[in-house]
Design a protein around this motif. Structure first.
Motif, PDB file in Angstrom:
ATOM      1  N   ASN A   3       6.511 140.487  20.421  1.00 35.25           N
ATOM      2  CA  ASN A   3       7.482 140.299  19.516  1.00 35.25           C
ATOM      3  C   ASN A   3       7.406 139.067  18.868  1.00 35.25           C
ATOM      4  O   ASN A   3       7.541 138.803  17.588  1.00 35.25           O
TER       5      ASN A   3
ATOM      6  N   GLU B 281       4.604 139.511  16.125  1.00 32.41           N
ATOM      7  CA  GLU B 281       5.094 140.221  14.962  1.00 32.41           C
ATOM      8  C   GLU B 281       5.955 139.573  14.147  1.00 32.41           C
ATOM      9  O   GLU B 281       5.988 139.854  13.046  1.00 32.41           O
ATOM     10  N   ASP B 282       6.727 138.814  14.818  1.00 32.53           N
ATOM     11  CA  ASP B 282       7.757 138.133  14.018  1.00 32.53           C
ATOM     12  C   ASP B 282       7.116 136.964  13.141  1.00 32.53           C
ATOM     13  O   ASP B 282       7.465 136.961  11.985  1.00 32.53           O
TER      14      ASP B 282
END
Length: 881
Positions: free
Chosen positions: A846, A849-850
């Motif tokens: 995460n 991806e952020d």
């Protein structure tokens, strides 16, 4: 002037409250002469006479009371100077008041009146200082006239003298008569001389009338005088007759007194004769013994019940006669001394007969019962037959204690010597049977048990390992010496309860018999000055729980009770000399075999000590001594447990798994809980629980560092997880905080292991974005990162291309095998750790991806796998293994 002020103050202030002004003086404060006052001496008549001092001030044409004091509050009057011409004076009340009187006559009159009133009312003593003594010898009027000095206004006139006379207000009748007289003479105001002349004529007329009246009554007065002289003559005659009567009565009184003295002497003589007769009768009665009792004292028959009753009666009669309270002068009588010598001879013969008979009886009973064989049952024989047979001689034994203490002590020694052999044989046999009952499957005697115990700690033949005592936490179970099974421990507990239950009635029965038979609860020396004082046998000889203050200053009764208690315990120790050692040996033989036996003994002995009716009985003291030994063994075993935890060796296997003391603590805790649950010794176990668990928590991280293969994070995680589960299962209140601590330590170890061994599987990608973060920190906008040469979109695609989904899955499979290699199977934490690693991987995904979306928005760049792919990877790997 003073009379005018006095009249005005009387009318305006005092009449309304029924007070009378005795004296008044015009004063001012010493240093404030503008403030003037009037000091008055006031008196009330109803309901009682109260004299007071009052300070009055004149303001705006009105006289007002400012303050007042009762005369009893006056402490001192100071004239400031013994000379009469001094204007100052002080009054000491609640404080010192200093006044200045302009008029010397008013000052003198005021002080003199104060002196009169204080002496008249007899209030508290008032000290008059610096006041002329001549003022106190003359009345205020005469003193004022004698000592006054004439002033320019003619203070020596008659008007000035009247000014200091006591003022008396007119009564209503006097005021009415005066008004009537003034009405009859209307010219009294306009022509005072004519009014005075008329008053003088009236007074002369009244005087003349009085003289004529006196002259007219002269004859009657002469008659009255004659009658008075006759009355005096008659009174003298009566007085002479009364004098003669008085002389006659005095003679009669003297005669009656002489007769009364003679009668009193006769009554005293008769009373003395009666008392002497009663005293002699009482002495004869006290020192007389019937003929049949004299024969019983000389040759008593102690073999038959009838002869025994007569002997007891004779002994009591002799004791009462010898202890009879006779006055010292009567003891000098020859008959009394001869009779007391006979008593001594009878006492010696009677004591010798009793001693010989009881001595033979004690020896016979001891030998007779010593020859009997014990039964096979676990029962300690009771000697109630001996007690019943000897009970008939109790009163004779009491007589021996009171009359011949030396012979009594000898009999006590013979009894304890004879009966101690019986009890020693019974107790040894009883404990031998108890040992056989406890270990009947493995050992036949205590000697065999002790031989096995002494050999179990020796070095094994052909082996370099030493067997450690059973139950040590820090030692592997394989190295424990053989211990007792649960059934054997329960059997020992039941036999121990049987042993203690059998000992209690036998010891208490013997103690009660000795107390009654030898009268150990009574202080009775041969001296007749001490009265026999029996005590209640059922009450304890000493009350438990005495304060230090009571022990530091014991009363005579407490000293006596302590002496009796020590005498009883000494006798019981002689009878049961081997009991304490046999009980301790019995307990020690099993403690050496299995230390958990001390747990059972500690609980059982505590129950019997706490439930004892007499906390100071011999048996309670014996149990208490054994309990101290068992408590020391219990504490010693617990100290060995702590030492074994510190000295524990880490297992040398490839997977460390649970440490020995963590693995063994479960069995130790469950065994301890089964023994100590809901017992009075629970607090002792809880105290050691805390120490043991604290030591375990301290040494798990230390020993975890010593294993060469298994990571210390895994060892910490598995052992703290096991301790948390075990403490939660035990539900021990004192360990609740430690249970929470174990959970915290377990989670910390899990996080540390995941952080270290999972690491960053997408390492290059993480390094790439760490560089991006540094540029952002230096001020480069996130939207402009792609324009940096090192962090362009092409560079990002190259890094992402190195982590296809297959490679990621392959790396996770390798990680799973490594985790499986580290973890042991007993704790079953593999899935827990794998799930924690899954959550860590998703968190990293995460984050990446952020960063891609924020720094490379619209570039259509993403990783080769999604979160669902990650979940599938972890699930498939876990299922495949």
């Amino acid at each position: 002037m003073a009379a005018g002020i006095k009249y005005i103050l009387q009318k305006e202030i005092c009449d309304s409250v029924d007070e009378r002004i005795i004296s008044v003086v015009h004063v001012s404060k010493l240093f404030k002469k503008k403030n003037t006052y009037y000091l008055c001496i006031l008196s009330t008549i109803k309901p009682r006479v109260v004299v007071s001092l009052c300070q009055i001030k004149h303001e705006k044409g009105i006289y007002k009371k400012k303050r007042s004091w009762e005369l009893s509050e006056l402490k001192q009057v100071d004239g400031r100077n013994s000379e009469a011409d001094t204007h100052e004076f002080d009054l000491i009340l609640e404080k010192q008041y200093r006044w200045l009187a302009p008029n010397l006559h008013e000052r003198q009159h005021f002080i003199t009146t104060l002196w009169k009133q204080t002496n008249k009312l007899r209030t508290n003593k008032v000290d008059f200082k610096n006041v002329p003594q001549s003022w106190f010898s003359l009345s205020p009027e005469h003193g004022a006239a004698a000592d006054a000095k004439p002033d320019v206004e003619g203070s020596g006139d008659e008007s000035d003298e009247l000014e200091y006379e006591d003022f008396n207000a007119l009564t209503e009748k006097e005021e009415t008569d005066l008004n009537r007289l003034m009405k009859d003479c209307n010219y009294a105001i306009s022509n005072a001389e004519l009014f005075m002349e008329q008053l003088t004529n009236n007074l002369q007329d009244l005087d003349g009338a009085n003289v004529q009246s006196v002259l007219a009554s002269e004859a009657q007065v002469n008659k009255l005088m004659i009658q008075i002289e006759k009355a005096i003559d008659e009174a003298e005659k009566i007085e002479n007759r009364l004098t003669s009567y008085d002389e006659i009565l005095c003679h009669i009184r003297d005669t009656m007194e002489k007769m009364g003295e003679k009668n009193a002497m006769i009554e005293i003589a008769n009373s003395n004769n009666i008392k002497l007769q009663e005293e002699l009768k009482m002495v004869v009665t006290q020192l007389d013994l019937p003929h049949n009792l004299q024969g019983a004292l000389a040759n008593p028959d102690l073999t038959t019940s009838a002869g025994l009753r007569v002997a007891i009666e004779a002994g009591k009669a002799l004791q009462n006669a010898m202890n009879a309270e006779i006055d010292a002068p009567l003891l000098r009588l020859t008959a009394v001394q001869d009779q007391r010598k006979r008593f001594d001879k009878w006492k010696a013969k009677f004591s010798q007969s009793i001693t010989r008979h009881l001595n033979n009886l004690f020896i016979h009973l001891g030998n007779d019962f010593a020859e009997t064989q014990p039964t096979s049952d676990l029962v300690l024989p009771k000697h109630n037959n001996v007690h019943r047979e000897l009970a008939a001689y109790s009163e004779l034994m009491h007589w021996m204690k009171a009359m011949d203490r030396k012979a009594y002590d000898a009999l006590v020694k013979v009894y304890t010597t004879s009966l101690s052999k019986v009890y020693e044989r019974d107790i040894r046999s009883f404990f031998e049977q108890a040992t056989k009952r406890t270990q009947n499957k493995r050992f036949d005697s205590r000697d065999e048990l002790n031989t096995s115990v002494s050999g179990k700690l020796k070095l094994q033949t052909g082996s370099k390992t030493v067997q450690h005592p059973y139950g040590l936490l820090g030692v592997n179970k394989e190295l424990w010496a053989p211990g007792a099974e649960t059934s054997e421990r329960h059997a020992f507990d039941s036999v121990l309860e049987k042993v203690l239950a059998e000992l209690e009635p036998v010891a208490l029965s013997e103690q009660m018999f000795c107390m009654e038979f030898f009268q150990l609860n009574v202080s009775s020396p041969t001296s007749k000055s001490n009265v026999l004082t029996p005590m209640d046998v059922s009450t304890p000889l000493e009350s438990p729980g005495k304060s230090d203050r009571d022990l530091s200053f014991p009363s005579p009764q407490k000293k006596l009770d302590r002496q009796i208690n020590e005498e009883l315990r000494k006798m019981m120790s002689s009878l049961f000399g081997c009991l304490e050692q046999e009980l301790i040996d019995y307990i020690m033989s099993f403690e050496k075999y299995d230390s958990f036996f001390s747990f059972y003994v500690l609980v059982r002995l505590t129950q019997h000590v706490m439930s004892a009716q007499d906390a100071h009985s011999f048996l309670s003291m014996t149990f208490g001594s054994a309990l101290i030994h068992v408590k020391r063994s219990f504490d010693k075993f617990m100290h060995q447990q702590l030492a074994s935890i510190a000295d524990a060796k880490v297992p040398k296997r490839s997977k460390c798994g649970l440490l020995p003391y963590v693995e063994n603590f479960e069995e130790f805790a469950k065994t301890s809980e089964s023994i100590f649950k809901k017992t009075q010794r629970r607090t002792d176990l809880d105290k050691w629980y805390t120490k043991l668990v604290q030591s375990i928590f301290e040494h798990i991280p230390i020993h975890a560092q010593e294993h060469p293969k298994t990571p210390h994070q895994v060892i910490n995680m598995e052992n703290f997880h096991h301790m948390h589960s075990l403490l939660k299962q035990l539900k021990v209140p004192v360990l609740e905080d430690m249970q929470k601590d174990a959970k915290v330590r377990y989670q910390e170890a899990l996080r540390a292991y995941v952080t270290k061994y999972f690491g960053k599987p997408l390492e290059k990608l993480n390094l790439f974005f760490e560089g991006v973060q540094q540029k952002v920190s230096q001020g480069v906008k996130e939207t402009e990162i792609s324009y940096q040469m090192a962090f362009s979109k092409q560079e990002l695609r190259k890094v992402i291309a190195q982590y296809p989904a297959k490679e990621v899955k392959k790396g996770l499979e390798s990680l799973y095998k490594k985790v499986d290699k580290h973890l042991c199977e007993e704790e079953n934490l593999l899935q827990v750790v794998w799930r924690a690693m899954q959550e860590e991987f998703i968190t990293q995904y995460n984050y990446l991806e952020d960063r891609i979306q924020r720094c490379y928005a619209g570039a259509m760049i993403s990783l080769d796998f999604k979160i669902d792919d990650i979940l599938n990877f972890f699930t498939e790997i876990a299922q495949s293994h």
